[in-house]
Design a protein around this motif. Structure first.
Motif, PDB file in Angstrom:
ATOM      1  N   ASP A 271       0.872  -1.178   0.000  1.00 25.51           N
ATOM      2  CA  ASP A 271       0.000   0.000   0.000  1.00 25.51           C
ATOM      3  C   ASP A 271       0.905   1.223   0.000  1.00 25.51           C
ATOM      4  O   ASP A 271       1.589   1.497   0.996  1.00 25.51           O
ATOM      5  N   PRO A 315      -2.687  -6.605 -11.856  1.00 25.05           N
ATOM      6  CA  PRO A 315      -2.944  -5.892 -10.593  1.00 25.05           C
ATOM      7  C   PRO A 315      -4.336  -6.149 -10.049  1.00 25.05           C
ATOM      8  O   PRO A 315      -5.296  -6.278 -10.796  1.00 25.05           O
ATOM      9  N   LYS A 316      -4.434  -6.234  -8.740  1.00 24.00           N
ATOM     10  CA  LYS A 316      -5.726  -6.404  -8.069  1.00 24.00           C
ATOM     11  C   LYS A 316      -5.788  -5.422  -6.894  1.00 24.00           C
ATOM     12  O   LYS A 316      -4.902  -5.420  -6.045  1.00 24.00           O
ATOM     13  N   THR A 317      -6.832  -4.612  -6.886  1.00 22.23           N
ATOM     14  CA  THR A 317      -7.031  -3.672  -5.788  1.00 22.23           C
ATOM     15  C   THR A 317      -7.989  -4.270  -4.772  1.00 22.23           C
ATOM     16  O   THR A 317      -9.074  -4.726  -5.136  1.00 22.23           O
ATOM     17  N   LYS A 319     -10.650  -3.956  -2.310  1.00 22.33           N
ATOM     18  CA  LYS A 319     -11.654  -2.924  -2.027  1.00 22.33           C
ATOM     19  C   LYS A 319     -12.361  -3.121  -0.686  1.00 22.33           C
ATOM     20  O   LYS A 319     -12.976  -2.190  -0.172  1.00 22.33           O
ATOM     21  N   ASP A 353      -7.891   5.025  -7.080  1.00 22.84           N
ATOM     22  CA  ASP A 353      -8.758   3.912  -6.681  1.00 22.84           C
ATOM     23  C   ASP A 353      -8.566   3.565  -5.205  1.00 22.84           C
ATOM     24  O   ASP A 353      -8.487   2.394  -4.825  1.00 22.84           O
ATOM     25  N   HIS A 354      -8.497   4.597  -4.359  1.00 22.65           N
ATOM     26  CA  HIS A 354      -8.184   4.383  -2.949  1.00 22.65           C
ATOM     27  C   HIS A 354      -9.386   4.013  -2.093  1.00 22.65           C
ATOM     28  O   HIS A 354      -9.222   3.543  -0.973  1.00 22.65           O
ATOM     29  N   GLN A 356     -12.384   2.348  -0.146  1.00 22.76           N
ATOM     30  CA  GLN A 356     -12.693   1.004   0.331  1.00 22.76           C
ATOM     31  C   GLN A 356     -14.144   0.927   0.789  1.00 22.76           C
ATOM     32  O   GLN A 356     -14.789   1.949   1.056  1.00 22.76           O
TER      33      GLN A 356
END
Length: 387
Positions: A271, A315-317, A319, A353-354, A356
């Motif tokens: 992060d 890539p995987k975010t 959430k 894309d921060h 959550q």
């Protein structure tokens, strides 16, 4: 080696005298200890290598040249400033009679005359630009004396200020170099002593491993260490990747590149908002640039690994937040959104894309507990709460 190595002894004596001249403690033990610390810092690795070929004798010559340049600059300014100071004194003018007194132009000339070189403050500028010379407390006699010399003092000011504008940045830079040149002077001698101790005791400092591995990588395309390691480990996971240093990432790339070439999975997790180890040479930029590598990476060594990263990048975010209450998550989303707009363009991608989403977990995660006061055992049992 003081008293034995002639050049090193000169450096030590020279530095001790400089500290005494600056009215600082002439004890240099703490400075030597600080210098030794540079040799164990990964961030200083490239700089130290560049300094290895500079001898103590050369550094003494550089130090003398710096002092000569700084002294010449000081003299060029103190000369007209001393004339201005003498003019003020000969006319019996009190410093307090000038506009803003001790912060005004009279005090400024006195400082320059004493070798305290610096830019004029706003009060001095106001005196020159707005022709505002006298303080409100100046007597009639003092005002008359100041009026009689304003034109000459103005010419002295412009003479000093012209020189300061042209040379003050270089003067200050040379001063900072001079303050630290001692450390450079003893650096090589310090490293030789440490190497001697390591050979004698057959030890290596832990800070050296990354440096040594990097040196091997840059010299040999497929180092022996990686051939052996690659036969044993097929998959690699790097956690807290945002705090990985440049040397660490360079040392891992051949392994990861080889693993990817065989179709195996590798994973980095991190992060960018939690990057807190820049003081230990952590480089969040490496995380932000993935799958590309920084420009300063040796292309002939790392191009295959970079190509493998690009071909396998997925890539995987994450959430879902399982750790915090919805109120905290909403606050963080708003705060990071605001913060991203305050950063320079290079670092805004950390906050892309921060946002959550709060996620409730029944059998694990964060549990909310409500404590209810009760007055008796019977009342407590009526609440039907199991122990």
């Amino acid at each position: 080696k003081a008293g034995i190595d002639e050049d090193l002894t000169k450096v030590l004596i020279d530095f001790t005298e400089t500290k005494a001249e600056d009215e600082k403690s002439f004890h240099i033990e703490s400075d030597i200890k600080k210098t030794a610390g540079f040799l164990f810092s990964e961030g200083n690795y490239h700089f130290i290598n560049k300094l290895k070929d500079i001898s103590p004798t050369q550094l003494l010559e550089i130090a003398r040249d710096i002092r000569k340049l700084r002294k010449g600059f000081e003299v060029s300014i103190t000369s007209p400033a001393q004339k201005a100071k003498k003019l003020i004194q000969d006319n019996g003018i009190d410093i307090a009679s000038f506009f803003q007194g001790r912060n005004g132009i009279g005090a400024y000339f006195f400082k320059l005359a004493n070798g305290e070189i610096g830019l004029p403050n706003n009060y001095v500028r106001t005196t020159i630009d707005d022709n505002k010379w006298m303080s409100g407390k100046a007597t009639v006699l003092q005002m008359s004396a100041i009026s009689s010399v304003t034109d000459i003092l103005t010419s002295y000011f412009y003479e000093c200020n012209s020189l300061i504008d042209k040379g003050i940045i270089r003067y200050k830079l040379l001063g900072m170099i001079e303050q630290n040149i001692f450390q450079v002077g003893v650096l090589n001698a310090m490293e030789q002593e440490i190497d001697s101790i390591k050979r004698e005791k057959k030890i290596l400092h832990i800070s050296e491993f990354n440096k040594r591995i990097t040196d091997i990588i840059l010299k040999e395309p497929v180092p022996f260490i990686y051939e052996r390691t690659g036969e044993k480990y097929y998959n690699y996971l790097i956690d807290e990747f945002q705090d990985t240093s440049e040397l660490q990432w360079k040392n891992l790339l051949p392994l990861i590149g080889d693993s990817l070439a065989y179709g195996r999975n590798n994973l980095v997790v991190g992060d960018g908002k939690q990057a807190i180890y820049r003081f230990r040479n952590g480089r969040v930029e490496q995380f932000m640039m993935l799958p590309a590598l920084p420009e300063n990476y040796e292309k002939e060594v790392f191009s295959d690994a970079e190509q493998a990263l690009c071909e396998n990048y997925n890539p995987k975010t994450l959430k879902s937040n399982f750790r915090s209450q919805p109120e905290i998550i909403r606050f963080n989303n708003d705060f990071f959104g605001f913060l991203s707009q305050q950063l320079i363009e290079d670092f805004r991608s950390v906050y892309i894309d921060h946002e959550q989403e709060p996620t409730s977990v029944k059998n694990g995660g964060l549990v909310s507990v409500e404590f209810i006061p009760y007055n008796s055992k019977a009342e407590f049992e009526e609440l039907n709460i199991s122990k």
